[in-house]
Design a protein around this motif. Structure first.
Motif, mmCIF file in Angstrom:
data_model
loop_
_atom_site.group_PDB
_atom_site.id
_atom_site.type_symbol
_atom_site.label_atom_id
_atom_site.label_comp_id
_atom_site.label_asym_id
_atom_site.label_seq_id
_atom_site.Cartn_x
_atom_site.Cartn_y
_atom_site.Cartn_z
ATOM 1 N N ILE A 81 0.840 -1.198 0.000
ATOM 2 C CA ILE A 81 0.000 0.000 0.000
ATOM 3 C C ILE A 81 0.878 1.253 0.000
ATOM 4 N N ASP A 82 1.896 1.268 0.860
ATOM 5 C CA ASP A 82 2.805 2.420 0.915
ATOM 6 C C ASP A 82 3.458 2.675 -0.436
ATOM 7 N N GLN A 83 3.887 1.612 -1.098
ATOM 8 C CA GLN A 83 4.527 1.752 -2.410
ATOM 9 C C GLN A 83 3.565 2.405 -3.410
ATOM 10 N N LEU A 84 2.318 1.948 -3.442
ATOM 11 C CA LEU A 84 1.351 2.528 -4.376
ATOM 12 C C LEU A 84 0.970 3.955 -3.999
ATOM 13 N N LEU A 85 0.925 4.254 -2.707
ATOM 14 C CA LEU A 85 0.658 5.633 -2.285
ATOM 15 C C LEU A 85 1.756 6.570 -2.788
ATOM 16 N N LEU A 86 2.997 6.114 -2.683
ATOM 17 C CA LEU A 86 4.111 6.924 -3.174
ATOM 18 C C LEU A 86 4.075 7.091 -4.688
ATOM 19 N N VAL A 87 3.708 6.039 -5.393
ATOM 20 C CA VAL A 87 3.581 6.135 -6.853
ATOM 21 C C VAL A 87 2.494 7.149 -7.204
ATOM 22 N N ASN A 88 1.342 7.061 -6.532
ATOM 23 C CA ASN A 88 0.260 8.004 -6.797
ATOM 24 C C ASN A 88 0.664 9.438 -6.474
ATOM 25 N N LYS A 89 1.388 9.641 -5.394
ATOM 26 C CA LYS A 89 1.863 10.980 -5.025
ATOM 27 C C LYS A 89 2.837 11.501 -6.084
ATOM 28 N N ALA A 90 3.705 10.647 -6.568
ATOM 29 C CA ALA A 90 4.662 11.054 -7.603
ATOM 30 C C ALA A 90 3.922 11.482 -8.869
ATOM 31 N N ILE A 91 2.907 10.731 -9.249
ATOM 32 C CA ILE A 91 2.129 11.078 -10.437
ATOM 33 C C ILE A 91 1.381 12.386 -10.218
ATOM 34 N N LYS A 92 0.788 12.533 -9.035
ATOM 35 C CA LYS A 92 0.056 13.764 -8.707
ATOM 36 C C LYS A 92 0.987 14.979 -8.725
ATOM 37 N N ASP A 93 2.214 14.795 -8.263
ATOM 38 C CA ASP A 93 3.188 15.886 -8.231
ATOM 39 C C ASP A 93 3.901 16.069 -9.570
ATOM 40 N N SER A 94 3.429 15.373 -10.587
ATOM 41 C CA SER A 94 3.977 15.471 -11.951
ATOM 42 C C SER A 94 5.442 15.069 -12.041
ATOM 43 N N VAL A 95 5.831 14.112 -11.236
ATOM 44 C CA VAL A 95 7.192 13.569 -11.346
ATOM 45 C C VAL A 95 7.255 12.804 -12.661
ATOM 46 N N VAL A 96 8.329 13.047 -13.396
ATOM 47 C CA VAL A 96 8.470 12.422 -14.708
ATOM 48 C C VAL A 96 9.714 11.545 -14.725
ATOM 49 N N VAL A 97 9.566 10.376 -15.309
ATOM 50 C CA VAL A 97 10.694 9.467 -15.503
ATOM 51 C C VAL A 97 10.761 9.217 -17.006
ATOM 52 N N ASN A 98 11.934 9.475 -17.603
ATOM 53 C CA ASN A 98 11.992 9.302 -19.051
ATOM 54 C C ASN A 98 12.219 7.841 -19.427
ATOM 55 N N ASP A 99 11.795 7.514 -20.630
ATOM 56 C CA ASP A 99 11.853 6.134 -21.110
ATOM 57 C C ASP A 99 13.277 5.593 -21.186
ATOM 58 N N ASP A 100 14.239 6.468 -21.497
ATOM 59 C CA ASP A 100 15.628 6.025 -21.575
ATOM 60 C C ASP A 100 16.124 5.534 -20.218
ATOM 61 N N GLU A 101 15.725 6.238 -19.162
ATOM 62 C CA GLU A 101 16.136 5.826 -17.820
ATOM 63 C C GLU A 101 15.498 4.486 -17.440
ATOM 64 N N VAL A 102 14.239 4.298 -17.807
ATOM 65 C CA VAL A 102 13.555 3.032 -17.542
ATOM 66 C C VAL A 102 14.269 1.902 -18.281
ATOM 67 N N THR A 103 14.553 2.130 -19.554
ATOM 68 C CA THR A 103 15.237 1.114 -20.366
ATOM 69 C C THR A 103 16.608 0.796 -19.790
ATOM 70 N N GLN A 104 17.330 1.826 -19.361
ATOM 71 C CA GLN A 104 18.659 1.622 -18.761
ATOM 72 C C GLN A 104 18.559 0.757 -17.503
ATOM 73 N N ARG A 105 17.567 1.031 -16.659
ATOM 74 C CA ARG A 105 17.391 0.240 -15.435
ATOM 75 C C ARG A 105 16.984 -1.196 -15.741
ATOM 76 N N ILE A 106 16.171 -1.376 -16.774
ATOM 77 C CA ILE A 106 15.793 -2.731 -17.178
ATOM 78 C C ILE A 106 17.042 -3.506 -17.573
ATOM 79 N N GLU A 107 17.873 -2.883 -18.410
ATOM 80 C CA GLU A 107 19.107 -3.543 -18.863
ATOM 81 C C GLU A 107 20.019 -3.857 -17.679
#
Length: 161
Positions: A81-107
């Motif tokens: 629940i805490d993890q999803l609350l933080l995700v929702n807060k990040a989205i509400k606060d317009s936190v942006v994560v770019n696709d390149d960073e996601v891809t880099q972390r996946i790799e």
């Protein structure tokens, strides 16, 4: 900051393990419901299978964890629940994560698993899926973890140790 990244990686590994359909003793028998909603956070749901999978994974890492212990179940559910609350807060606060960073972390994660298990083939055997499928499966979880890391960094950047 390193501890936040470490915690996020642990949560990611647990979530990945849960989403990859590893067989475990918590799989429902014939005639039972496949899943139940145990919590709703914003537009997201936490399913009983998510909770069970997380408990099962943790019990594999630490044999002293009893998957039937109500207190352990409560702690894990609160963590989800805490993890999803933080995700929702990040989205509400317009936190942006770019696709390149996601891809880099996946790799990075895939390379870490290859190093851990010795080869791509062994990783595919352990997780029961191809590397490309694994990458697709973990994309959303990694994006969520990066959103949370960014949110925490923004909120606590001015704190001094």
């Amino acid at each position: 900051m390193k501890s936040i990244i470490y915690i996020s990686l642990v949560v990611l590994c647990i979530n990945l393990h849960n989403s990859w359909g590893q067989s475990n003793p918590l799989t429902p028998a014939n005639g039972q419901s496949l899943d139940k909603i145990v919590a709703v956070v914003g537009d997201e749901v936490i399913l009983k299978s998510d909770l069970d999978g997380q408990l099962y994974f943790m019990s594999q890492m630490d044999k002293s964890i009893d998957i039937n212990n109500p207190e352990a179940r409560k702690k894990v559910l609160n963590s989800l629940i805490d993890q999803l609350l933080l995700v929702n807060k990040a989205i509400k606060d317009s936190v942006v994560v770019n696709d390149d960073e996601v891809t880099q972390r996946i790799e990075l994660h895939i390379q870490s698993e290859i190093k851990r298990f010795g080869s791509e083939k062994r990783v595919e055997q352990v997780y029961g899926m191809s590397i490309p499928r694994m990458k697709n499966e973990i994309r959303d979880k990694i994006r969520q973890n990066l959103l949370v890391q960014s949110l925490v960094s923004q909120k606590f950047a001015n704190l001094k140790a």
